[in-house]
Design a protein around this motif. Sequence first.
Motif, short mmCIF file in Angstrom:
data_model
loop_
_atom_site.label_atom_id
_atom_site.label_comp_id
_atom_site.label_asym_id
_atom_site.label_seq_id
_atom_site.Cartn_x
_atom_site.Cartn_y
_atom_site.Cartn_z
N ASP A 194 0.40 -0.89 -0.26
CA ASP A 194 0.32 -0.10 0.00
C ASP A 194 0.76 1.46 0.12
N PHE A 195 -0.22 2.60 -0.33
CA PHE A 195 1.40 3.64 -0.82
C PHE A 195 2.44 3.74 1.42
N GLY A 196 1.65 3.25 2.23
CA GLY A 196 2.56 3.22 3.42
C GLY A 196 3.67 2.79 3.62
N LEU A 233 5.78 3.92 1.30
CA LEU A 233 6.87 5.55 1.63
C LEU A 233 7.75 4.99 2.60
N TRP A 279 -7.45 6.07 2.88
CA TRP A 279 -6.61 6.16 4.51
C TRP A 279 -5.76 7.32 4.51
N PHE A 280 -5.14 7.79 3.21
CA PHE A 280 -4.39 8.40 3.17
C PHE A 280 -4.40 10.07 3.57
#
Lengths: 258, 332
Positions: free
Chosen positions: A99-101, A104, B308-309
């Motif tokens: 996911d984007f997390g 990052l 969520w981001f």
Amino acid sequence: MATLDLAVDQAALFECLLRLGDNTLVLGHRVSEWCGHSPVLEEDIALANTALDLIGQTQLWLGLAGEVEGKGRTADNLAYLRDAAAFRNLLLVERPNGDFGQTLMRQFLFDAWHFEMLTALTRSADKRVAEIAAKALKEVAYHLERSSDLVIRLGDGTAESHRRMQRALDDLWSYTGEMFVTDDADKAMAEAGIMPDPASLRGPWEARIRDVLAEATLAVPTGTYVHKGGRKGVHTEHLGFILADMQFLQRAYPGATW
Amino acid sequence: MYAQLVKTEGTKSLEEMTAEERAFQERIDRGEKIEPKEWMPEGYRKTLIRQIGQHAHSEIVGQLPEGNWITRAPTLERKAILLAKVQDEAGHGLYLYCAAETLGVSRDELMEKLHNGTMKYSSIFNYPTLNWADIGAVGWLVDGAAIMNQVPLQRTSFGPYSRAMIRICKEESFHQRQGYDIMMKMAAGTPEQKAMAQDALNRFWYPSLMMFGPSDKDSVHSTQSMAWKIKINTNDELRQKFVDQTVPQAEYLGLTIPDANLKWNEEKGGYDFSEPDWSEFFDVIAGNGPCNKERLGARVKAWEDGTWFREALVAHAEKAQARRMASKVAAE
């Protein structure tokens, strides 16, 4: 430079330049996979920009690697015509985007190391290395500022974002230790004053990430197991697929110019 | 041309207009720019929101067909150029959403309308990029067609839109050159590369002609937009100009335009050419193009996966604000 070149183990220099160039190539590839798919337009722009910087750095590192090797291979030859076992990147950078997390967090853990590495390389006894590092450092200082800021905001955002960032950190942690492993090629470079001993970067790296993670309200994992192998050409299953994509045209149409 | 079939109201004559509307039209006729805080007819505002919004959506959806080849670009330089180009497209989207926001609509509202299908993006992005030469063809033909429309729009009556166009046109003409450069390499390359180049031209030729929208005789929304200088040229004028510019470029590449009726017409000083299949155009607009589902699906997924981001950034900003307030209170 000629006198310095004679005194330095060229095979070790080639090896260590590949490590630098393969890290930026593979991470640039991963980051570019987000193009058009990120959570917000500003992130699409920022990620394309990060990938672009990393690919630009790849051209410089692999270009110099080809020059040092002296067999007439260009940066493109090295990027597109080596198989996985000849790649020297850290396992961390080939981890899937998740996911984007996760993307990052991977970027942050790498940026913090990359920043220390490039800072040390600006003092390299090899002027060519120092020049590339100085150019790349300007870009990477910004990458680190951006990824640190986002890790803080997402770690200390909502309960969900906190949970996702902690999970990303826990998942990636065991891939960070490889950044600080020293082998014979590293020792040769350190002795020649061309590159730092990787182990020497751990202190400043850890100090920085502890600060950022504390502000992000994230717990630094306690695990000590280290996944390694990438720097010696033993990769995860993921790299093969990255190369299948990346190298498709060069492999399918050998000798064509593009 | 990233805005097609933009709806507007019917045109009023100067006599039918209110005093305000007449003064507004006279300003446009004098070539003055209209700025966001100034009075404007509701129809002008709504039409511009639709047009700028559709243009912005096209830029961001347009990242997808090109992004499809970033990981497979054949050299590091081509990869870097393509990344820079796709980044530019996202940047164009950003300027255009900002221009639309000056008309009183938020980016989130426009996104919502894109995602629920009430707003469109250019039909061209519903076609697939199947080989590397398609990336050349997109730059050469698709950006080429876009520039045809956007160069005159630099003179459009709405100030923020005009200024966004000036910036965008500079970058687009660079993109077009890069696209043509890929085509030159492919057309001069191995037989397989030349075949890819011809295949790309065959598939992108008519969809590029469709980018200008339906024929003038069927184009119901043009008159008012032209009076307001939201639209500067008619669809057919731009399409003719595009064909006249592109045919010699194809000849230079040694590629054949897939139109048996293509012929220089001395009398009109331009080429005669076949119309695209308009039933295909309306099918694509109605959601039945080869990639409509993938393109919109990818945008919706990006948005939903990113909830969520975005929420976390807002929550963090609120916490930071609360902390600043608390420390201020404590200090007093």
